[in-house]
Scaffold this motif. Sequence first.
Motif, PDB file in Angstrom:
ATOM      1  N   PHE A  47       0.831  -1.192   0.000  1.00 58.97           N
ATOM      2  CA  PHE A  47       0.000   0.000   0.000  1.00 58.97           C
ATOM      3  C   PHE A  47       0.869   1.246   0.000  1.00 58.97           C
ATOM      4  N   HIS A  48       1.909   1.212   0.809  1.00 57.32           N
ATOM      5  CA  HIS A  48       2.760   2.402   0.868  1.00 57.32           C
ATOM      6  C   HIS A  48       3.491   2.619  -0.447  1.00 57.32           C
ATOM      7  N   ARG A  49       3.910   1.519  -1.040  1.00 53.45           N
ATOM      8  CA  ARG A  49       4.534   1.657  -2.355  1.00 53.45           C
ATOM      9  C   ARG A  49       3.558   2.299  -3.334  1.00 53.45           C
ATOM     10  N   TYR A  50       2.319   1.800  -3.253  1.00 51.68           N
ATOM     11  CA  TYR A  50       1.288   2.314  -4.151  1.00 51.68           C
ATOM     12  C   TYR A  50       1.072   3.798  -3.907  1.00 51.68           C
ATOM     13  N   ARG A  51       1.001   4.132  -2.643  1.00 53.46           N
ATOM     14  CA  ARG A  51       0.715   5.507  -2.293  1.00 53.46           C
ATOM     15  C   ARG A  51       1.884   6.420  -2.675  1.00 53.46           C
ATOM     16  N   ASP A  52       3.089   5.895  -2.542  1.00 55.33           N
ATOM     17  CA  ASP A  52       4.256   6.718  -2.860  1.00 55.33           C
ATOM     18  C   ASP A  52       4.274   7.114  -4.329  1.00 55.33           C
ATOM     19  N   GLY A  85       4.272   2.465 -14.475  1.00 54.90           N
ATOM     20  CA  GLY A  85       5.378   1.985 -15.283  1.00 54.90           C
ATOM     21  C   GLY A  85       6.718   2.537 -14.849  1.00 54.90           C
ATOM     22  N   SER A  86       6.696   3.575 -14.029  1.00 51.92           N
ATOM     23  CA  SER A  86       7.975   4.135 -13.610  1.00 51.92           C
ATOM     24  C   SER A  86       8.497   3.519 -12.326  1.00 51.92           C
ATOM     25  N   MET A  87       7.782   2.554 -11.809  1.00 53.41           N
ATOM     26  CA  MET A  87       8.293   1.874 -10.609  1.00 53.41           C
ATOM     27  C   MET A  87       9.611   1.186 -10.940  1.00 53.41           C
ATOM     28  N   PRO A  88      10.555   1.204 -10.014  1.00 50.24           N
ATOM     29  CA  PRO A  88      11.840   0.557 -10.322  1.00 50.24           C
ATOM     30  C   PRO A  88      11.679  -0.919 -10.669  1.00 50.24           C
ATOM     31  N   GLU A  89      10.660  -1.559 -10.087  1.00 50.00           N
ATOM     32  CA  GLU A  89      10.468  -2.979 -10.373  1.00 50.00           C
ATOM     33  C   GLU A  89      10.053  -3.209 -11.823  1.00 50.00           C
ATOM     34  N   LEU A  90       9.432  -2.201 -12.403  1.00 50.80           N
ATOM     35  CA  LEU A  90       8.878  -2.409 -13.734  1.00 50.80           C
ATOM     36  C   LEU A  90       9.608  -1.639 -14.828  1.00 50.80           C
ATOM     37  N   LYS A  91      10.309  -0.588 -14.440  1.00 44.45           N
ATOM     38  CA  LYS A  91      10.687   0.359 -15.473  1.00 44.45           C
ATOM     39  C   LYS A  91      11.677  -0.224 -16.484  1.00 44.45           C
ATOM     40  N   ASP A  92      12.398  -1.278 -16.111  1.00 42.02           N
ATOM     41  CA  ASP A  92      13.314  -1.875 -17.069  1.00 42.02           C
ATOM     42  C   ASP A  92      12.723  -3.091 -17.756  1.00 42.02           C
ATOM     43  N   ASN A  93      11.499  -3.373 -17.428  1.00 41.72           N
ATOM     44  CA  ASN A  93      10.900  -4.567 -17.993  1.00 41.72           C
ATOM     45  C   ASN A  93      10.307  -4.246 -19.365  1.00 41.72           C
ATOM     46  N   PRO A  94      10.721  -4.981 -20.374  1.00 38.05           N
ATOM     47  CA  PRO A  94      10.195  -4.660 -21.707  1.00 38.05           C
ATOM     48  C   PRO A  94       8.680  -4.889 -21.823  1.00 38.05           C
ATOM     49  N   PHE A  95       8.147  -5.663 -20.924  1.00 44.97           N
ATOM     50  CA  PHE A  95       6.717  -5.959 -21.014  1.00 44.97           C
ATOM     51  C   PHE A  95       5.890  -5.151 -20.024  1.00 44.97           C
ATOM     52  N   ARG A  96       6.451  -4.069 -19.495  1.00 49.99           N
ATOM     53  CA  ARG A  96       5.765  -3.398 -18.405  1.00 49.99           C
ATOM     54  C   ARG A  96       4.383  -2.898 -18.814  1.00 49.99           C
TER      55      ARG A  96
END
Lengths: 917, 187
Positions: free
Chosen positions: B31-36, B60-71
């Motif tokens: 939740f906090h990640r989401y809120r951030d 899409g700008s989350m660090p977990e996703l931003k390098d993922n080509p399928f984000r």
Amino acid sequence: MVNTNKTKKNNREDLEKIGIQIDADETTDTAEEEDDDNEEEDIKQPAKIRKKQNNRKSSKPSDEDEDNSDEDTKLKARNNRRRLPVQNGIRKNKNDKDDESDEEKSTDTAKNSRTKARNKDNGKGEESDDNSELEGENKKTRKNPVHNNNRNNRNNANKRQKDEDNKKVKQANSRGNRKGEKDNGKDKKKKGKSSSSSSSSSDSEDTLSEGELAKVLEEVEEKKMLIAAIRTKAWRMKRKLTTLKESQEFVEKFEGALGKGKGRKFYAYKVMMMKKWIKFKRDFENFKTSCIPWEMKIKEIESHFGSSVASYFIFLRWLYGINLVLFSLTFGLVVIPEVLMGLPYGSIPRKTVPRKEQPTAMDFSVLWEFGGYIKYSALFYGYYNNERMIGVFKYRLPLSYFMVGVGSFGYSLMVVIRTMARNARENGIDGDDGDFNFSWKMFTSWDYLIGNPETADNKFASITTSFKESIVDEEESQKDENIHLRRFLIVLANFLIFCCLAGSGYLIFYVVKKSQTYSTLEELTWYQKNEIDIVMALLGMFVPPLFETIAGLENYHPRIALKWQLWRMFALFLGNLYTFLLALIDQVNAQLAEEESIKNKTLAMVNSFNFTNSTSESIPAIDPADFPRGPCWETGVGLEFTKLTVSDILVTYGSILVGDFLRALFVRFINYCWCWDLEYGFPSYTEFDISGNVLGLIFNQGMIWMGTFYSPGLIGINILRLLTSMYFQCWAVMCCNVPQSRVFKASGSNNFYMSLLLLILFLSLLPVIYTIMTFTPSFDCGPFSLAIYYLNATSKTYETANLELKRKMQMLRDEQKNRRNNKYTVNPMLQDLEDLLPNNANVNKPESNQIVIGKQPNEATRANGKHGKEMTLAPPPPRMVVTKPPNPRQVSHIPGQPRSGTPGSGPRRPSPGQSRH
Amino acid sequence: MGNKQTIFTAQQLDAYQDCTFFTRKEILRLFHRYRDLAPHLVPLSYKDNPDVTIPYELIGSMPELKDNPFRQRIAEVFSEDNEGNMTLDDFLDMFSVLSEMAPRDLKACYAFKIYDFNNDNFICKSDLEKTLLKLTRNELTPEEVNLVCEKVLDESDLDNDGKLSLEDFQHMIIQAPDFLSTFHIRI
């Protein structure tokens, strides 16, 4: 408020679905019905039919034709309208279950056909009943298939829309004036039961209600399953939440209602406890996951380097967990009891630093080598006393020592195998590589964990390369290649590698042999002291790259090549380890020989002490530090393992510091003033060597398993090592390593690591078992020392005593025979008297020895045994009557137990025979 | 439970724990990640189920996703409006499916949806091409792309209809040694 209403309605829906009739007043229903939308029109029909079907089914056992009484049909007609939301509920449930639209179609068509069948049934069954009602019903049912089809179409078109509609309907319903009517779900159920039972014959009552119960139970179980599995459903969260809520409410309502009388209460209790238990379990799970250490650290690494590097750290953490358990076993059951309850330091020789070593015992250089005070501490085998029970608790330390040794192996074995099984289950069947080569590359090569641009770049590059490689492979597989040359190269490579392995093994053996000759020297240089460790570390450092170079000849596919590389490194490490062990066993043999001589010396010393201070019960007043003692090979073995472990730690850390950190510093800062690009050119930064690190960890663990039995403190050192290396390597990998260019697949290798670990576990079990089985424990140190030594010693004493006794008896008999032959007529009494007199006068010289021993009250077993045996087997007692007051017959006396009753009689006994001469 | 949190009711938390593979703590963290991502959009309390969505640009700008080509595909598949704008429920759903605990079948199902670019419930050749281009950043020649796609279809298309159905995909992915470890986002 909305919620509760909804749930009540849900309950009722479910109830009705399973065939319980609800006795309700029409007025509310009809009033409410008005504001429902069109769609319900066509849902109405199946509802009714289903209802009928249910009734029919439930009362089938009684009679086929009479099951639908007038009452029943009327009731049904009345309830028709009201039952509409029920069907809605069912519809909704169905929607939930049938996710794919085509699936839904099939079920709907199936239902249609069912409805048709039911129509026929209805027609037959109700012909004799009220015509008008029947007609109306039939008309409706006949209309039904069309409606169903319509609905199907609509469903396919906008399923989601319908879902929402359902919800709306539900809300509308609950908002309606039904509130009063459904105040209590359970009451309703009872009512429903009574109404249904009244409508059917009394005969079918039992079966019906039981059937109901079974159905409710089934439903409840179903819902429970749904609740448990809801997280695995591929639904939207919103839908999951509503379904979950519905199911939970349903279960809550009807779980308690199941069972009868006393059983019901119990059932309710059981359900309550179950709920509590589930809550507890969830809390515990939460607690457990919050206890997992280094989660964030590993996550960070994972996002930087992908799953493969992180797999090493997860493996490290896992090993740490195992070691923690082993550590608590060893320390809790062996080390701490010994320290707390055993004899204190300095009380007995094994717990004291020998006089000769005392001046240097606190020197750092000595302590660094685990000599001095550390060697004679609870960290090593030799410190433990062989006292069977210690302390006020009568703690059986030797037993516990042994059981902890066995338990450590048992526990490790169990954990490794369980983890392997779980991994295997999770990873499923490892399909053949060739089957889905391209598909797997396409769909599983991207590591979703990657969250670092640099790693992502590398990953893109490596994926592209691997695709290109595969394409080339694919094209090449069509062509023929020179198979002979390739075979030759493979054989050559394997031969070279075998030579390397043999060479490294010989080198270690040679070094260990050489180091044994050093032990005779007084002054050792630093190099001489650490020669083995240095050589092993160097071999570990330089041979693997050599292997890699040689493996280039083979030209295998990278993944296969990697496996080969791992196996070869494994063989190298293993060969080194076993050579080391063989050398160690040689050393142990030498020490055993040395020990034998010292043992004799000690024995003589103990005896002499016994002879001189005959009155003192306790250990002689000699300082334990001066006591002669054996080399205690167990402590020696433990020491070797500990030293090896420590040097391994140092080499690992040193290589990280120099090889990674300094290199990174150099590359980073010298790059400004260098003629070529250092970062992307030759030295570059290091990659994290997963396979090497994992193998190092595995072998370290093997060493721990081997060494723990002889050095309980080793496991503590290992705990420290794992802990520090977790932080140190985490830091090092984040600070000075770059992501790998070659992709090393982590998941497939997890079980590969595990199988290596299992192999190592067995291989480390072997030498431990071998040494325990074949070598006699040291006589003066360790928990198993005198226990076995004592047995050995006493059995040997008995043997010699027996031999002597036999010889004497033989002699005695011969003499008696002679005597009888010579003086057959002489009165025995007289003869005895005659014998006694010279006996006192002239004691034979050879007997003197025995007399000396005989004077000792606390005599060693040998003399006692002889006396005892002699006593019982000696010629008849009349002679004793003459010589001394009558003794109790000591037939039952066990030789070897100290006894003091017959000191004088022994030496005298043989005299009659001797006096003859 | 002594630690008080005012974001969710206890029932909500329990329900989320039932519906996802997360523990209480992880849900709060998520939740906090989401809120951030959008502090001005997301309220601090979810007790009355506010209707909040975060646009794809932020997800899409989350660090977990931003390098993922399928984000983008991931966000689209998991979002309710299929355009990548996510509610908290969608967000939790996404990371639950991508968590370590999620079973293989569930993951396979969503992986299929992700790789099915045109949402026609089949992975056809155009989907494969798109996947490949995203994976290799357009570094393969068209011939190579064509060859690879044909090889994939050749290997995995069991009913020979020229496209991969969910069954084909599952059959193939179930045996893949790396699928579970790579189709996984740790958060």
